[in-house]
Scaffold this motif. Structure first.
Motif, PDB file in Angstrom:
ATOM      1  N   TYR A  29       0.759  -1.302   0.316  1.00 56.89           N
ATOM      2  CA  TYR A  29       0.062   0.160   0.319  1.00 56.89           C
ATOM      3  C   TYR A  29       1.014   1.729  -0.369  1.00 56.89           C
ATOM      4  N   GLU A  30       2.155   1.119   0.769  1.00 54.35           N
ATOM      5  CA  GLU A  30       2.458   2.384   0.833  1.00 54.35           C
ATOM      6  C   GLU A  30       3.228   2.428  -0.954  1.00 54.35           C
ATOM      7  N   ALA A  31       3.659   1.248  -0.866  1.00 56.74           N
ATOM      8  CA  ALA A  31       5.114   1.692  -2.174  1.00 56.74           C
ATOM      9  C   ALA A  31       3.433   2.707  -3.510  1.00 56.74           C
ATOM     10  N   ILE A  32       2.130   1.635  -3.569  1.00 59.17           N
ATOM     11  CA  ILE A  32       1.658   2.654  -3.975  1.00 59.17           C
ATOM     12  C   ILE A  32       1.079   3.676  -3.971  1.00 59.17           C
ATOM     13  N   ARG A  33       1.064   4.056  -3.030  1.00 61.32           N
ATOM     14  CA  ARG A  33       0.382   5.850  -2.592  1.00 61.32           C
ATOM     15  C   ARG A  33       1.381   6.649  -2.303  1.00 61.32           C
ATOM     16  N   LYS A  34       3.031   5.804  -2.925  1.00 61.43           N
ATOM     17  CA  LYS A  34       4.677   6.947  -2.720  1.00 61.43           C
ATOM     18  C   LYS A  34       3.986   7.174  -4.705  1.00 61.43           C
ATOM     19  N   ARG A  35       3.745   5.748  -4.624  1.00 64.18           N
ATOM     20  CA  ARG A  35       3.787   6.490  -6.731  1.00 64.18           C
ATOM     21  C   ARG A  35       2.897   7.416  -7.360  1.00 64.18           C
ATOM     22  N   VAL A  36       1.760   7.107  -7.107  1.00 68.26           N
ATOM     23  CA  VAL A  36       0.514   7.799  -7.076  1.00 68.26           C
ATOM     24  C   VAL A  36      -0.247   8.690  -6.568  1.00 68.26           C
ATOM     25  N   GLY A  37       0.231   8.933  -5.334  1.00 63.44           N
ATOM     26  CA  GLY A  37      -0.509   9.427  -4.618  1.00 63.44           C
ATOM     27  C   GLY A  37      -1.965   8.797  -3.402  1.00 63.44           C
ATOM     28  N   LYS A  38      -2.312   9.938  -2.667  1.00 61.11           N
ATOM     29  CA  LYS A  38      -3.565   8.862  -2.587  1.00 61.11           C
ATOM     30  C   LYS A  38      -5.132   8.978  -2.761  1.00 61.11           C
ATOM     31  N   ARG A  39      -5.170  10.323  -3.448  1.00 60.65           N
ATOM     32  CA  ARG A  39      -6.354  10.209  -4.862  1.00 60.65           C
ATOM     33  C   ARG A  39      -5.429   8.606  -5.990  1.00 60.65           C
ATOM     34  N   GLY A  40      -4.405   8.614  -6.387  1.00 59.55           N
ATOM     35  CA  GLY A  40      -4.822   7.637  -7.117  1.00 59.55           C
ATOM     36  C   GLY A  40      -4.769   5.952  -7.270  1.00 59.55           C
ATOM     37  N   VAL A  41      -5.003   5.710  -6.001  1.00 65.23           N
ATOM     38  CA  VAL A  41      -4.920   4.397  -5.695  1.00 65.23           C
ATOM     39  C   VAL A  41      -6.223   3.255  -6.365  1.00 65.23           C
ATOM     40  N   SER A  42      -6.974   3.874  -6.290  1.00 61.28           N
ATOM     41  CA  SER A  42      -7.819   2.852  -7.053  1.00 61.28           C
ATOM     42  C   SER A  42      -7.514   3.049  -8.767  1.00 61.28           C
ATOM     43  N   LYS A  43      -7.131   4.514  -9.086  1.00 60.02           N
ATOM     44  CA  LYS A  43      -7.246   3.440 -10.440  1.00 60.02           C
ATOM     45  C   LYS A  43      -5.616   2.848 -10.905  1.00 60.02           C
ATOM     46  N   PHE A  44      -4.934   3.139  -9.732  1.00 56.01           N
ATOM     47  CA  PHE A  44      -3.670   2.078 -10.355  1.00 56.01           C
ATOM     48  C   PHE A  44      -4.298   0.848  -9.860  1.00 56.01           C
ATOM     49  N   VAL A  45      -5.017   0.418  -8.978  1.00 56.56           N
ATOM     50  CA  VAL A  45      -5.202  -0.647  -8.740  1.00 56.56           C
ATOM     51  C   VAL A  45      -6.171  -1.601  -9.870  1.00 56.56           C
ATOM     52  N   GLU A  46      -7.148  -0.472 -10.486  1.00 54.84           N
ATOM     53  CA  GLU A  46      -8.303  -1.057 -11.547  1.00 54.84           C
ATOM     54  C   GLU A  46      -6.575  -1.280 -13.184  1.00 54.84           C
ATOM     55  N   GLU A  47      -6.350  -0.396 -12.820  1.00 51.23           N
ATOM     56  CA  GLU A  47      -5.069  -0.776 -14.004  1.00 51.23           C
ATOM     57  C   GLU A  47      -4.200  -1.720 -14.015  1.00 51.23           C
ATOM     58  N   ALA A  48      -3.285  -1.884 -13.049  1.00 52.58           N
ATOM     59  CA  ALA A  48      -3.191  -3.413 -13.162  1.00 52.58           C
ATOM     60  C   ALA A  48      -3.612  -4.590 -12.181  1.00 52.58           C
ATOM     61  N   THR A  49      -4.485  -4.159 -11.899  1.00 54.06           N
ATOM     62  CA  THR A  49      -5.934  -5.770 -12.222  1.00 54.06           C
ATOM     63  C   THR A  49      -6.720  -6.081 -13.936  1.00 54.06           C
ATOM     64  N   VAL A  50      -6.707  -5.014 -14.870  1.00 50.45           N
ATOM     65  CA  VAL A  50      -7.094  -5.067 -15.788  1.00 50.45           C
ATOM     66  C   VAL A  50      -5.836  -5.575 -16.860  1.00 50.45           C
ATOM     67  N   ARG A  51      -4.586  -5.273 -16.171  1.00 52.40           N
ATOM     68  CA  ARG A  51      -3.591  -5.976 -16.817  1.00 52.40           C
ATOM     69  C   ARG A  51      -2.698  -7.467 -16.382  1.00 52.40           C
ATOM     70  N   ALA A  52      -3.465  -7.293 -15.535  1.00 47.78           N
ATOM     71  CA  ALA A  52      -3.494  -8.790 -14.777  1.00 47.78           C
ATOM     72  C   ALA A  52      -4.620  -9.335 -15.710  1.00 47.78           C
ATOM     73  N   LEU A  53      -5.301  -9.308 -15.603  1.00 52.79           N
ATOM     74  CA  LEU A  53      -6.644 -10.396 -16.219  1.00 52.79           C
ATOM     75  C   LEU A  53      -6.105 -10.296 -17.954  1.00 52.79           C
ATOM     76  N   SER A  54      -5.469  -9.153 -18.135  1.00 47.12           N
ATOM     77  CA  SER A  54      -5.525  -8.919 -20.046  1.00 47.12           C
ATOM     78  C   SER A  54      -4.437 -10.321 -20.278  1.00 47.12           C
ATOM     79  N   ARG A  55      -4.014 -10.744 -19.474  1.00 47.15           N
ATOM     80  CA  ARG A  55      -2.503 -11.410 -19.184  1.00 47.15           C
ATOM     81  C   ARG A  55      -2.622 -12.572 -19.099  1.00 47.15           C
ATOM     82  N   GLU A  56      -3.973 -13.038 -18.053  1.00 47.62           N
ATOM     83  CA  GLU A  56      -4.035 -14.482 -17.915  1.00 47.62           C
ATOM     84  C   GLU A  56      -4.986 -14.554 -19.397  1.00 47.62           C
ATOM     85  N   LEU A  57      -6.025 -14.376 -19.293  1.00 45.88           N
ATOM     86  CA  LEU A  57      -7.145 -14.178 -20.799  1.00 45.88           C
ATOM     87  C   LEU A  57      -5.716 -14.650 -21.758  1.00 45.88           C
ATOM     88  N   LEU A  58      -5.486 -14.188 -22.262  1.00 43.91           N
ATOM     89  CA  LEU A  58      -4.304 -13.783 -23.263  1.00 43.91           C
ATOM     90  C   LEU A  58      -3.686 -15.743 -22.866  1.00 43.91           C
TER      91      LEU A  58
END
Length: 95
Positions: A29-58
């Motif tokens: 959590y601290e690494a994500i917050r440091k990278r994207v700030g408090k208000r960017g955590v949801s977007k970061f997690v959403e984008e990372a999850t979409v990438r992971a799902l895309s790789r699994e589907l591929l």
């Protein structure tokens, strides 16, 4: 307006936002917050999850294709990967 009883399905990254609760280790959590700030955590997690799902589907698609047609030629895979990375097929063959 949605139709009652109709199950609408969305692809990863599509559809309305939905609030959920997830747990992370403090270090993650601290690494994500440091990278994207408090208000960017949801977007970061959403984008990372979409990438992971895309790789699994591929990966699943590759398994289906290989089951039907046999394994991919690794030289051809290397050549196409080189092109996608901005190189040439010739450069992949020289490696």
């Amino acid at each position: 307006m949605a139709n009652p009883g109709v199950d609408v399905q969305f692809m990863p990254g599509e559809g309305p936002a939905r609030s959920v609760s997830v747990s992370f280790t403090t270090g993650t959590y601290e690494a994500i917050r440091k990278r994207v700030g408090k208000r960017g955590v949801s977007k970061f997690v959403e984008e990372a999850t979409v990438r992971a799902l895309s790789r699994e589907l591929l990966s699943e698609l590759i398994d289906v294709i290989e089951a039907e047609a046999g394994p991919f030629d690794q030289q051809e895979v290397a050549e196409k990967a080189a092109i996608l990375r901005g190189g040439t097929a010739r450069a992949a063959g020289a490696a």
